[in-house]
Design a protein around this motif. Structure first.
Motif, PDB file in Angstrom:
ATOM      1  N   THR A 108     -24.558  -2.847 -16.684  1.00  0.00           N
ATOM      2  CA  THR A 108     -24.496  -4.238 -16.277  1.00  0.00           C
ATOM      3  C   THR A 108     -25.368  -5.051 -17.231  1.00  0.00           C
ATOM      4  OG1 THR A 108     -24.154  -3.634 -13.966  1.00  0.00           O
ATOM      5  CG2 THR A 108     -24.983  -5.854 -14.403  1.00  0.00           C
ATOM      6  N   MET A 109     -24.889  -6.225 -17.589  1.00  0.00           N
ATOM      7  CA  MET A 109     -25.613  -7.055 -18.548  1.00  0.00           C
ATOM      8  C   MET A 109     -26.112  -8.335 -17.906  1.00  0.00           C
ATOM      9  SD  MET A 109     -25.628  -5.259 -21.267  1.00  0.00           S
ATOM     10  CE  MET A 109     -26.350  -6.481 -22.361  1.00  0.00           C
ATOM     11  N   TYR A 110     -27.263  -8.767 -18.337  1.00  0.00           N
ATOM     12  CA  TYR A 110     -27.924  -9.938 -17.774  1.00  0.00           C
ATOM     13  C   TYR A 110     -28.400 -10.844 -18.906  1.00  0.00           C
ATOM     14  CZ  TYR A 110     -28.397  -6.734 -13.788  1.00  0.00           C
ATOM     15  OH  TYR A 110     -28.148  -5.841 -12.775  1.00  0.00           O
ATOM     16  N   TRP A 111     -28.415 -12.141 -18.601  1.00  0.00           N
ATOM     17  CA  TRP A 111     -29.115 -13.111 -19.434  1.00  0.00           C
ATOM     18  C   TRP A 111     -30.274 -13.664 -18.611  1.00  0.00           C
ATOM     19  CZ3 TRP A 111     -28.746 -14.062 -24.489  1.00  0.00           C
ATOM     20  CH2 TRP A 111     -27.580 -13.708 -25.174  1.00  0.00           C
ATOM     21  N   TYR A 112     -31.438 -13.656 -19.209  1.00  0.00           N
ATOM     22  CA  TYR A 112     -32.630 -14.258 -18.628  1.00  0.00           C
ATOM     23  C   TYR A 112     -33.092 -15.381 -19.548  1.00  0.00           C
ATOM     24  CZ  TYR A 112     -33.394 -10.338 -15.383  1.00  0.00           C
ATOM     25  OH  TYR A 112     -33.271  -9.410 -14.386  1.00  0.00           O
ATOM     26  N   SER A 144     -17.274  -3.890 -16.142  1.00  0.00           N
ATOM     27  CA  SER A 144     -15.906  -4.217 -16.529  1.00  0.00           C
ATOM     28  C   SER A 144     -15.707  -5.697 -16.810  1.00  0.00           C
ATOM     29  CB  SER A 144     -14.937  -3.804 -15.422  1.00  0.00           C
ATOM     30  OG  SER A 144     -15.216  -4.544 -14.253  1.00  0.00           O
ATOM     31  N   GLY A 145     -16.684  -6.484 -16.397  1.00  0.00           N
ATOM     32  CA  GLY A 145     -16.565  -7.928 -16.547  1.00  0.00           C
ATOM     33  C   GLY A 145     -15.880  -8.606 -15.380  1.00  0.00           C
ATOM     34  N   ASP A 146     -15.552  -7.833 -14.353  1.00  0.00           N
ATOM     35  CA  ASP A 146     -14.812  -8.397 -13.227  1.00  0.00           C
ATOM     36  C   ASP A 146     -15.656  -9.300 -12.337  1.00  0.00           C
ATOM     37  OD1 ASP A 146     -12.630  -5.526 -12.543  1.00  0.00           O
ATOM     38  OD2 ASP A 146     -12.545  -7.125 -14.051  1.00  0.00           O
ATOM     39  N   ASN A 147     -16.946  -9.033 -12.300  1.00  0.00           N
ATOM     40  CA  ASN A 147     -17.813  -9.799 -11.410  1.00  0.00           C
ATOM     41  C   ASN A 147     -18.957 -10.421 -12.184  1.00  0.00           C
ATOM     42  OD1 ASN A 147     -16.731  -9.330  -8.621  1.00  0.00           O
ATOM     43  ND2 ASN A 147     -17.005  -7.207  -9.277  1.00  0.00           N
ATOM     44  N   THR A 148     -19.193 -11.684 -11.912  1.00  0.00           N
ATOM     45  CA  THR A 148     -20.287 -12.412 -12.537  1.00  0.00           C
ATOM     46  C   THR A 148     -21.088 -13.150 -11.474  1.00  0.00           C
ATOM     47  OG1 THR A 148     -18.876 -14.347 -12.905  1.00  0.00           O
ATOM     48  CG2 THR A 148     -19.021 -12.742 -14.702  1.00  0.00           C
ATOM     49  N   ASP A 186     -17.489  -8.363 -24.277  1.00  0.00           N
ATOM     50  CA  ASP A 186     -16.418  -7.692 -25.009  1.00  0.00           C
ATOM     51  C   ASP A 186     -16.893  -6.265 -25.236  1.00  0.00           C
ATOM     52  OD1 ASP A 186     -14.611  -6.684 -26.849  1.00  0.00           O
ATOM     53  OD2 ASP A 186     -14.422  -8.557 -27.938  1.00  0.00           O
ATOM     54  N   ASN A 187     -16.403  -5.356 -24.421  1.00  0.00           N
ATOM     55  CA  ASN A 187     -16.863  -3.967 -24.514  1.00  0.00           C
ATOM     56  C   ASN A 187     -16.422  -3.298 -25.810  1.00  0.00           C
ATOM     57  OD1 ASN A 187     -18.244  -4.106 -22.110  1.00  0.00           O
ATOM     58  ND2 ASN A 187     -16.588  -3.167 -20.899  1.00  0.00           N
ATOM     59  N   ALA A 188     -15.363  -3.782 -26.404  1.00  0.00           N
ATOM     60  CA  ALA A 188     -14.921  -3.224 -27.687  1.00  0.00           C
ATOM     61  C   ALA A 188     -15.891  -3.586 -28.810  1.00  0.00           C
ATOM     62  CB  ALA A 188     -13.524  -3.720 -28.016  1.00  0.00           C
ATOM     63  N   LYS A 189     -16.577  -4.715 -28.637  1.00  0.00           N
ATOM     64  CA  LYS A 189     -17.534  -5.168 -29.652  1.00  0.00           C
ATOM     65  C   LYS A 189     -18.977  -4.945 -29.232  1.00  0.00           C
ATOM     66  CE  LYS A 189     -14.525  -8.762 -31.569  1.00  0.00           C
ATOM     67  NZ  LYS A 189     -14.377 -10.209 -31.882  1.00  0.00           N
ATOM     68  N   ASN A 190     -19.176  -4.348 -28.056  1.00  0.00           N
ATOM     69  CA  ASN A 190     -20.542  -4.106 -27.547  1.00  0.00           C
ATOM     70  C   ASN A 190     -21.370  -5.392 -27.544  1.00  0.00           C
ATOM     71  OD1 ASN A 190     -19.849  -1.443 -27.313  1.00  0.00           O
ATOM     72  ND2 ASN A 190     -21.198  -0.692 -28.915  1.00  0.00           N
ATOM     73  N   THR A 191     -20.758  -6.444 -27.064  1.00  0.00           N
ATOM     74  CA  THR A 191     -21.402  -7.750 -27.111  1.00  0.00           C
ATOM     75  C   THR A 191     -21.221  -8.491 -25.794  1.00  0.00           C
ATOM     76  OG1 THR A 191     -21.023  -7.893 -29.504  1.00  0.00           O
ATOM     77  CG2 THR A 191     -21.530  -9.939 -28.362  1.00  0.00           C
ATOM     78  N   VAL A 192     -22.280  -9.162 -25.380  1.00  0.00           N
ATOM     79  CA  VAL A 192     -22.225 -10.046 -24.222  1.00  0.00           C
ATOM     80  C   VAL A 192     -22.523 -11.461 -24.711  1.00  0.00           C
ATOM     81  CG1 VAL A 192     -24.645  -9.644 -23.596  1.00  0.00           C
ATOM     82  CG2 VAL A 192     -23.022 -10.431 -21.859  1.00  0.00           C
TER      83      VAL A 192
END
Length: 116
Positions: A33-37, A54-58, A73-79
């Motif tokens: 899971t990824m977060y921005w602080y 999966s990006g389904d929930n924010t 983008d999980n293909a680019k390993n980037t949030v």
């Protein structure tokens, strides 16, 4: 070696937009899971947004709902964090975090300054 590298910060006028990126490496990005602080000097760190594997929930802090959008983008390993209608209150250092169970990784952050 685990790395989270933020980019896209800078100086923007009130009402403007910025898109932050956080490039991940050294771990299985799509498991986390990824977060921005964000943090202003002298104040507590604030959770801005989060996105599931999966990006389904924010989820968003009330202060940014309707203005910010988190995506990955999980293909680019980037949030990403798309920030619109920026105000001076959005000025802070923004950092991304990857979290899975007891594991957490943090980036160094990118500064965002909203000023005319």
């Amino acid at each position: 070696q685990v790395q989270l590298v933020e980019s896209g910060g800078g100086l923007v006028q009130p009402g403007g937009s910025l898109r932050l990126s956080c490039a991940a490496s050294g771990f299985t990005f799509n498991f986390y899971t990824m977060y921005w602080y964000r943090q202003v000097t002298g104040k507590e760190r604030e959770l801005v947004a989060s996105i599931t594997t999966s990006g389904d929930n924010t989820n968003y802090a009330d202060s940014v709902k309707g203005r910010f959008t988190i995506s990955r983008d999980n293909a680019k390993n980037t949030v990403y964090l798309q920030m619109n209608a920026l105000t001076a209150e959005d000025t802070a250092v923004y950092s991304c975090t990857a979290r899975r169970l007891w594991m957490s990784y943090w980036g160094q952050g990118t500064p965002v300054t909203v000023s005319s």
